[in-house]
Design a protein around this motif. Structure first.
Motif, PDB file in Angstrom:
ATOM      1  N   THR A   1     -16.096   8.531   3.646  1.00  0.00           N
ATOM      2  CA  THR A   1     -15.077   8.686   4.514  1.00  0.00           C
ATOM      3  C   THR A   1     -13.797   7.811   4.101  1.00  0.00           C
ATOM      4  O   THR A   1     -13.979   7.031   3.328  1.00  0.00           O
ATOM      5  CB  THR A   1     -15.351   7.797   5.958  1.00  0.00           C
ATOM      6  OG1 THR A   1     -16.056   6.598   5.535  1.00  0.00           O
ATOM      7  CG2 THR A   1     -16.520   8.699   6.673  1.00  0.00           C
ATOM      8  N   GLY A   2     -12.703   8.295   4.608  1.00  0.00           N
ATOM      9  CA  GLY A   2     -11.312   7.570   3.966  1.00  0.00           C
ATOM     10  C   GLY A   2     -11.034   6.195   5.132  1.00  0.00           C
ATOM     11  O   GLY A   2     -11.762   5.928   5.950  1.00  0.00           O
ATOM     12  N   PRO A   3      -9.821   5.632   4.836  1.00  0.00           N
ATOM     13  CA  PRO A   3      -9.645   4.694   5.643  1.00  0.00           C
ATOM     14  C   PRO A   3      -9.587   4.859   7.215  1.00  0.00           C
ATOM     15  O   PRO A   3      -9.737   3.815   7.854  1.00  0.00           O
ATOM     16  CB  PRO A   3      -8.189   4.449   5.027  1.00  0.00           C
ATOM     17  CG  PRO A   3      -8.088   5.046   3.694  1.00  0.00           C
ATOM     18  CD  PRO A   3      -8.785   6.013   3.817  1.00  0.00           C
ATOM     19  N   ASN A   4      -8.980   5.849   7.518  1.00  0.00           N
ATOM     20  CA  ASN A   4      -8.985   6.294   8.999  1.00  0.00           C
ATOM     21  C   ASN A   4     -10.498   6.925   9.627  1.00  0.00           C
ATOM     22  O   ASN A   4     -10.558   7.216  10.697  1.00  0.00           O
ATOM     23  CB  ASN A   4      -7.978   7.301   9.290  1.00  0.00           C
ATOM     24  CG  ASN A   4      -8.387   8.481   8.657  1.00  0.00           C
ATOM     25  OD1 ASN A   4      -9.279   8.791   7.733  1.00  0.00           O
ATOM     26  ND2 ASN A   4      -7.335   9.626   8.817  1.00  0.00           N
ATOM     27  N   GLY A   5     -11.473   6.546   8.736  1.00  0.00           N
ATOM     28  CA  GLY A   5     -12.790   7.067   9.155  1.00  0.00           C
ATOM     29  C   GLY A   5     -13.067   8.657   9.134  1.00  0.00           C
ATOM     30  O   GLY A   5     -14.247   9.069   9.461  1.00  0.00           O
ATOM     31  N   ARG A   6     -12.247   9.288   8.739  1.00  0.00           N
ATOM     32  CA  ARG A   6     -12.468  10.682   8.293  1.00  0.00           C
ATOM     33  C   ARG A   6     -13.176  11.163   7.273  1.00  0.00           C
ATOM     34  O   ARG A   6     -12.718  10.601   5.997  1.00  0.00           O
ATOM     35  CB  ARG A   6     -11.023  11.319   8.526  1.00  0.00           C
ATOM     36  CG  ARG A   6     -10.889  12.978   8.376  1.00  0.00           C
ATOM     37  CD  ARG A   6      -9.457  13.334   8.097  1.00  0.00           C
ATOM     38  NE  ARG A   6      -8.796  13.068   6.978  1.00  0.00           N
ATOM     39  CZ  ARG A   6      -8.781  13.424   5.911  1.00  0.00           C
ATOM     40  NH1 ARG A   6      -9.693  14.376   5.546  1.00  0.00           N
ATOM     41  NH2 ARG A   6      -8.096  12.752   4.654  1.00  0.00           N
ATOM     42  N   PRO A   7     -13.875  12.069   7.577  1.00  0.00           N
ATOM     43  CA  PRO A   7     -14.877  12.456   6.223  1.00  0.00           C
ATOM     44  C   PRO A   7     -13.839  12.848   5.170  1.00  0.00           C
ATOM     45  O   PRO A   7     -12.828  13.572   5.290  1.00  0.00           O
ATOM     46  CB  PRO A   7     -15.958  13.454   6.824  1.00  0.00           C
ATOM     47  CG  PRO A   7     -15.856  13.382   8.312  1.00  0.00           C
ATOM     48  CD  PRO A   7     -14.452  12.784   8.502  1.00  0.00           C
ATOM     49  N   LEU A   8     -14.156  12.526   4.057  1.00  0.00           N
ATOM     50  CA  LEU A   8     -13.414  12.986   2.757  1.00  0.00           C
ATOM     51  C   LEU A   8     -13.741  14.547   2.441  1.00  0.00           C
ATOM     52  O   LEU A   8     -14.987  14.841   2.728  1.00  0.00           O
ATOM     53  CB  LEU A   8     -13.624  11.971   1.709  1.00  0.00           C
ATOM     54  CG  LEU A   8     -13.246  10.577   1.876  1.00  0.00           C
ATOM     55  CD1 LEU A   8     -13.581   9.570   0.338  1.00  0.00           C
ATOM     56  CD2 LEU A   8     -12.010  10.712   1.706  1.00  0.00           C
ATOM     57  N   THR A   9     -13.134  15.332   1.937  1.00  0.00           N
ATOM     58  CA  THR A   9     -13.027  16.633   1.586  1.00  0.00           C
ATOM     59  C   THR A   9     -13.437  16.547   0.017  1.00  0.00           C
ATOM     60  O   THR A   9     -13.211  15.580  -0.611  1.00  0.00           O
ATOM     61  CB  THR A   9     -12.010  17.593   1.902  1.00  0.00           C
ATOM     62  OG1 THR A   9     -10.803  17.006   1.203  1.00  0.00           O
ATOM     63  CG2 THR A   9     -11.701  17.494   3.283  1.00  0.00           C
ATOM     64  N   ARG A  10     -13.898  17.707  -0.533  1.00  0.00           N
ATOM     65  CA  ARG A  10     -13.864  17.822  -1.955  1.00  0.00           C
ATOM     66  C   ARG A  10     -12.573  17.695  -2.719  1.00  0.00           C
ATOM     67  O   ARG A  10     -12.486  16.776  -3.602  1.00  0.00           O
ATOM     68  CB  ARG A  10     -14.321  19.141  -2.281  1.00  0.00           C
ATOM     69  CG  ARG A  10     -15.787  19.400  -2.203  1.00  0.00           C
ATOM     70  CD  ARG A  10     -15.859  20.948  -2.461  1.00  0.00           C
ATOM     71  NE  ARG A  10     -17.654  21.309  -2.207  1.00  0.00           N
ATOM     72  CZ  ARG A  10     -17.626  22.485  -2.170  1.00  0.00           C
ATOM     73  NH1 ARG A  10     -16.987  23.520  -1.894  1.00  0.00           N
ATOM     74  NH2 ARG A  10     -19.004  22.709  -2.040  1.00  0.00           N
ATOM     75  N   LEU A  11     -11.406  17.993  -1.951  1.00  0.00           N
ATOM     76  CA  LEU A  11     -10.152  17.592  -2.705  1.00  0.00           C
ATOM     77  C   LEU A  11      -9.805  16.398  -2.419  1.00  0.00           C
ATOM     78  O   LEU A  11      -9.235  15.659  -3.666  1.00  0.00           O
ATOM     79  CB  LEU A  11      -9.213  18.465  -1.968  1.00  0.00           C
ATOM     80  CG  LEU A  11      -7.514  18.429  -2.417  1.00  0.00           C
ATOM     81  CD1 LEU A  11      -7.384  18.723  -3.719  1.00  0.00           C
ATOM     82  CD2 LEU A  11      -6.494  19.278  -1.529  1.00  0.00           C
TER      83      LEU A  11
END
Length: 263
Positions: free
Chosen positions: A48-58
């Motif tokens: 996950t990123g800093p905002n808790g959103r799952p990271l994508t392949r990109l």
């Protein structure tokens, strides 16, 4: 090692003398190509990123590229990097080759997924690689192309003469599991053929269908290896898994090696 050759003009009959031929390891110009087909937006597992959103392949690819460039510049600050994206066409992200990590970070901020799809053609990427490789050779440098490819159902095509090998191609392939609409094995085989078709030195192809960012980062670190210093890929056994390391065996204590306590 590179440049080792046998010399049979030894001092005595039947003896051999081996010399190490001097070999200059050239600075690299590296063109990194990012596939921005909509499949690059598939979410990675457990990241996950800093905002808790799952990271994508990109997202993960951009992080891996920053890690790669920073590590390469730590090894040798004379390496240079430029970036392009691949959708149904090839587009520059940053045309000027730079040795500044801040320039790489800024370039990654400008990369986003494409909404258009189309059959991927690597011909223009190879043409660009040869054009830039010729300029690098004039400056006494070596040229490499690294392709991050994300499509599980579309095999890339190219039209390229087999006798024109002026750069080294590496491929990092992120894909879905095989299924009715996916053929990652066929895509992988096509990428292997393309790599062998154009690479001047030993090119590496690494793949992952696990969707784990840490696997991507581990594979990208293998690509730190300089093309002039590589073994063939089947001999690469790094990084080693901790679970596969041979445990250290403590030496047995004998009468001759009894520890003496200090007074």
């Amino acid at each position: 090692m590179e440049g080792m050759e046998g010399d049979n003009s030894g001092r005595g009959e039947g003896s051999s003398r081996y010399t190490l031929k001097p070999l200059r390891i050239l600075n690299e110009d590296i063109l990194i190509c990012i596939d921005i087909d909509p499949q690059c937006l598939v979410e990675m597992k457990g990241a996950t990123g800093p905002n808790g959103r799952p990271l994508t392949r990109l997202d993960s690819i951009k992080q891996a590229i920053i890690l790669f460039v920073n590590a390469k510049l730590t090894i040798n600050p004379q390496h240079r990097f430029a970036f392009v994206t691949l959708s149904n066409t090839l587009s520059w992200v940053r045309k000027e080759f730079s040795s500044e990590i801040d320039s790489t970070i800024a370039a990654m901020r400008g990369v986003s997924a494409s909404s258009s799809t189309g059959p991927p053609d690597l011909t223009n990427l190879f043409r660009l690689g040869v054009h830039e490789a010729k300029k690098s050779r004039v400056q006494g440098r070596i040229f490499r192309v690294i392709l991050f490819y994300c499509r599980s159902s579309e095999r890339p095509q190219h039209q390229w003469p087999v006798n024109q090998k002026l750069f080294t191609l590496d491929v990092m392939y992120l894909h879905d599991k095989p299924g009715p609409d996916n053929c990652p094995q066929e895509v992988y085989d096509t990428l292997v053929e393309a790599l062998e078709h154009v690479s001047e030195y030993e090119g590496y192809i690494l793949e992952s269908g696990q969707g784990l960012a840490r696997v991507l980062f581990r594979h990208v670190l293998i690509l730190l290896s300089h093309p002039q210093q590589r073994c063939i890929q089947e001999y690469v056994d790094i990084p080693k898994s901790i679970t596969k390391k041979v445990p250290q065996v403590e030496p047995m204590t004998t009468e001759d090696s009894v520890p003496i306590a200090s007074q």
